[in-house]
Design a protein around this motif. Structure first.
Motif, PDB file in Angstrom:
ATOM      1  N   VAL A  96      82.554  52.676   6.995  1.00 37.96           N
ATOM      2  CA  VAL A  96      83.975  52.970   7.194  1.00 37.96           C
ATOM      3  C   VAL A  96      84.657  52.855   5.832  1.00 37.96           C
ATOM      4  CG1 VAL A  96      86.131  52.254   8.288  1.00 37.96           C
ATOM      5  CG2 VAL A  96      83.975  52.128   9.567  1.00 37.96           C
ATOM      6  N   GLU A  97      85.312  53.921   5.408  1.00 34.95           N
ATOM      7  CA  GLU A  97      85.994  53.912   4.109  1.00 34.95           C
ATOM      8  C   GLU A  97      87.464  53.559   4.306  1.00 34.95           C
ATOM      9  OE1 GLU A  97      87.025  56.836   0.307  1.00 34.95           O
ATOM     10  OE2 GLU A  97      85.976  57.642   2.058  1.00 34.95           O
ATOM     11  N   LEU A  98      87.937  52.557   3.561  1.00 33.81           N
ATOM     12  CA  LEU A  98      89.338  52.157   3.603  1.00 33.81           C
ATOM     13  C   LEU A  98      90.007  52.614   2.310  1.00 33.81           C
ATOM     14  CD1 LEU A  98      89.091  48.538   5.072  1.00 33.81           C
ATOM     15  CD2 LEU A  98      89.303  50.711   6.268  1.00 33.81           C
ATOM     16  N   ILE A 117      79.525  47.731   6.100  1.00 29.32           N
ATOM     17  CA  ILE A 117      80.466  47.992   7.196  1.00 29.32           C
ATOM     18  C   ILE A 117      81.660  48.769   6.661  1.00 29.32           C
ATOM     19  CG2 ILE A 117      81.964  46.963   8.949  1.00 29.32           C
ATOM     20  CD1 ILE A 117      80.101  44.559   9.013  1.00 29.32           C
ATOM     21  N   PHE A 118      82.284  48.195   5.617  1.00 32.16           N
ATOM     22  CA  PHE A 118      83.440  48.838   4.989  1.00 32.16           C
ATOM     23  C   PHE A 118      83.143  49.134   3.522  1.00 32.16           C
ATOM     24  CE2 PHE A 118      85.397  45.869   8.147  1.00 32.16           C
ATOM     25  CZ  PHE A 118      85.810  46.840   9.049  1.00 32.16           C
ATOM     26  N   ARG A 119      83.659  50.246   3.068  1.00 31.36           N
ATOM     27  CA  ARG A 119      83.627  50.587   1.644  1.00 31.36           C
ATOM     28  C   ARG A 119      85.064  50.809   1.224  1.00 31.36           C
ATOM     29  NH1 ARG A 119      79.707  50.343  -2.503  1.00 31.36           N
ATOM     30  NH2 ARG A 119      80.501  51.626  -4.228  1.00 31.36           N
ATOM     31  N   ASP A 120      85.566  49.924   0.375  1.00 29.62           N
ATOM     32  CA  ASP A 120      86.967  49.957  -0.018  1.00 29.62           C
ATOM     33  C   ASP A 120      87.161  50.926  -1.183  1.00 29.62           C
ATOM     34  OD1 ASP A 120      89.360  48.223   0.899  1.00 29.62           O
ATOM     35  OD2 ASP A 120      89.615  48.357  -1.265  1.00 29.62           O
ATOM     36  N   ASN A 121      88.159  51.791  -1.085  1.00 36.18           N
ATOM     37  CA  ASN A 121      88.465  52.766  -2.124  1.00 36.18           C
ATOM     38  C   ASN A 121      89.901  52.548  -2.579  1.00 36.18           C
ATOM     39  OD1 ASN A 121      88.780  54.938  -3.828  1.00 36.18           O
ATOM     40  ND2 ASN A 121      88.365  56.501  -2.290  1.00 36.18           N
ATOM     41  N   SER A 122      90.045  51.885  -3.713  1.00 36.52           N
ATOM     42  CA  SER A 122      91.363  51.528  -4.223  1.00 36.52           C
ATOM     43  C   SER A 122      91.852  52.565  -5.222  1.00 36.52           C
ATOM     44  CB  SER A 122      91.294  50.145  -4.889  1.00 36.52           C
ATOM     45  OG  SER A 122      92.513  49.825  -5.512  1.00 36.52           O
TER      46      SER A 122
END
Length: 480
Positions: A96-98, A117-122
């Motif tokens: 899941v990309e945030l 689970i999550f891949r953070d994209n800042s």
């Protein structure tokens, strides 16, 4: 299926990069929120109401592979994020990309236990995201703040779900995005599913941040204070920088852009004797309040949104949030408008005050990285530096403020930028560089002259070494 469709459309894109509007038009696929119909949050959707539920139930819609937008700054929807983290663990979600700009709070989804689970994209990195990026568990996208809405509106980053933090609806059914309109308006226009965190403590702001309740798919009610930023302690060096800027570069009637931090606050504190200042800025903090109360910021000289403070997002004290609530003098606008260079340049004497990490002797400005380590983001620095330089009246002042040394005593004015560092403001964009030792004006200067001007505002302990480095590089001594 999407890959095949993409080939028929003649676009060599990965599934997550597909323009979903084009896919919908090509295939005739429909769902409850078709992409080929422009969504305007101001317009109510007749006969449509959201599901009122709990945070845990609302986030159940998120599935593996989704891309989720998270509103940022002081409006970060903490309850929804916490519930999403629980859902990610219990449902066994993957990839899941945030997507977000700077967020407040612990950044639970970026902890090591959520890897996979999550891949953070800042798109602008806060302190809670730096470790994940440095360790390869998170991503950073360098992009002008003004262009992030284009990613959503053009379908470059198709959004499956948006988590937003708004006020409860008024008597007409309109919620306000409050202190964080920025890229959030574009996200609500683009996401297939919108979850609203409705908070009585969110200030109701005017401008472009209203969204009718009918656009939400589900909503969650909370009653929690927003993230507060305590006033920063201003050092002697930062105060000196603020004084140089205020006394030498800010004219009466100027339109200011400034951010959050000790140097902007120091500059604001030195402007109490100025007259008729305007504010058109992407972000602001509590430092503006004394100037508004004293009648220094009046916005009467502005040509765009005359008489109004214009911003896009804010993080500050409860006093500032109270000031923002239902304030007719304040417009919170879409960042694509606020940071539009052609809009900025139409105001008088635009004075853009930004900070950075290091500057080399040719005027290259590093603002988002320390060497290879991602620290913040491109943000709106270039948007406003360019807007000030291109001001219609020729009186704009693009300013980069920088203490001469780090806390460890290392020079921030350097012969060469660190290996792996990213240049945000190019040397062709740089005009004024200000340290606690003075002002270097670089516009129109050659490399030899630039180096001389910058050495004059470097810390005295480092000037001799910088002169030697300049000679080795240019084969001549720096001189005016």
């Amino acid at each position: 299926m999407l890959t095949g469709i993409c080939c028929k459309l003649g676009k060599a894109l990965q599934p997550k990069q597909i323009c979903f509007q084009s896919v919908m038009r090509f295939t005739g696929i429909t769902d409850h929120r078709p992409f080929d119909i422009p969504r305007e949050p101001f317009n109510p959707v007749s006969g449509r109401e959201p599901t009122w539920t709990t945070a845990d139930e609302a986030v159940q819609i998120v599935k593996s592979g989704d891309r989720v937008f998270v509103q940022g700054g002081g409006a970060t929807p903490q309850e929804l994020l916490h519930s999403l983290c629980k859902h990610g663990r219990t449902a066994g979600l993957k990839d899941v990309e945030l997507v977000h700009i700077h967020t407040e709070g612990p950044g639970e989804q970026m902890e090591p236990q959520y890897e996979g689970i999550f891949r953070d994209n800042s798109m602008f990195t806060g302190g809670n995201a730096r470790t994940a990026i440095a360790e390869g568990r998170g991503d950073y996208t360098p992009i002008f703040l003004s262009e992030i809405p284009l990613l959503f509106r053009r379908g470059v980053l198709g959004l499956d779900v948006a988590l937003v933090h708004v006020t409860p609806p008024d008597k007409h059914g309109f919620c306000s995005m409050g202190i964080s309109v920025d890229v959030t308006r574009a996200a609500t226009q683009s996401a297939r599913y919108i979850i609203g965190q409705l908070n009585k403590k969110m200030p109701r702001t005017l401008g472009e941040g209203l969204i009718h309740i009918s656009h939400f798919d589900s909503v969650v009610e909370i009653d929690r204070p927003l993230a507060n930023k305590k006033p920063l302690k201003i050092s002697d060096e930062q105060r000196a920088i603020g004084k140089y800027i205020a006394e030498n570069l800010v004219d009466n009637g100027a339109t200011l852009q400034t951010g959050i931090g000790a140097i902007p606050d120091a500059t604001m504190s030195c402007l109490t004797q100025h007259k008729d200042l305007g504010l058109h800025t992407e972000m602001f903090s509590s430092g503006i309040l004394p100037l508004v109360k004293k009648g220094v910021i009046t916005n009467t000289k502005k040509r765009i949104h005359q008489g109004k403070i214009v911003g896009s997002f804010a993080v500050g004290s409860q006093e500032m949030y109270d000031f923002m609530d239902d304030n007719q003098t304040l417009l919170m606008m879409d960042i694509a408008h606020v940071n539009n260079t052609s809009v900025i340049s139409q105001n008088p004497k635009v004075t853009a005050i930004n900070s950075c990490i290091e500057v080399d002797l040719t005027g290259q400005v590093v603002s988002d990285t320390i060497g290879t380590r991602v620290y913040s983001g491109v943000g709106g620095q270039v948007d406003f530096i360019r807007g000030a330089a291109l001001g219609f009246d020729g009186l704009g002042k693009p300013i980069i403020a920088i203490p001469s040394v780090t806390k460890r005593g290392e020079s921030k004015i350097v012969p060469f930028i660190k290996e792996g560092a990213g240049v945000v403001t190019s040397r062709a964009h740089a005009h004024y560089i200000v340290s606690e030792h003075g002002i270097a004006y670089l516009f129109g200067k050659n490399l030899r002259q630039r180096a001389h001007a910058l050495i004059q505002i470097a810390h005295p302990d480092h000037r001799e070494a910088l002169e030697k480095a300049t000679f080795e590089r240019l084969k001549c001594m720096p001189s005016p």
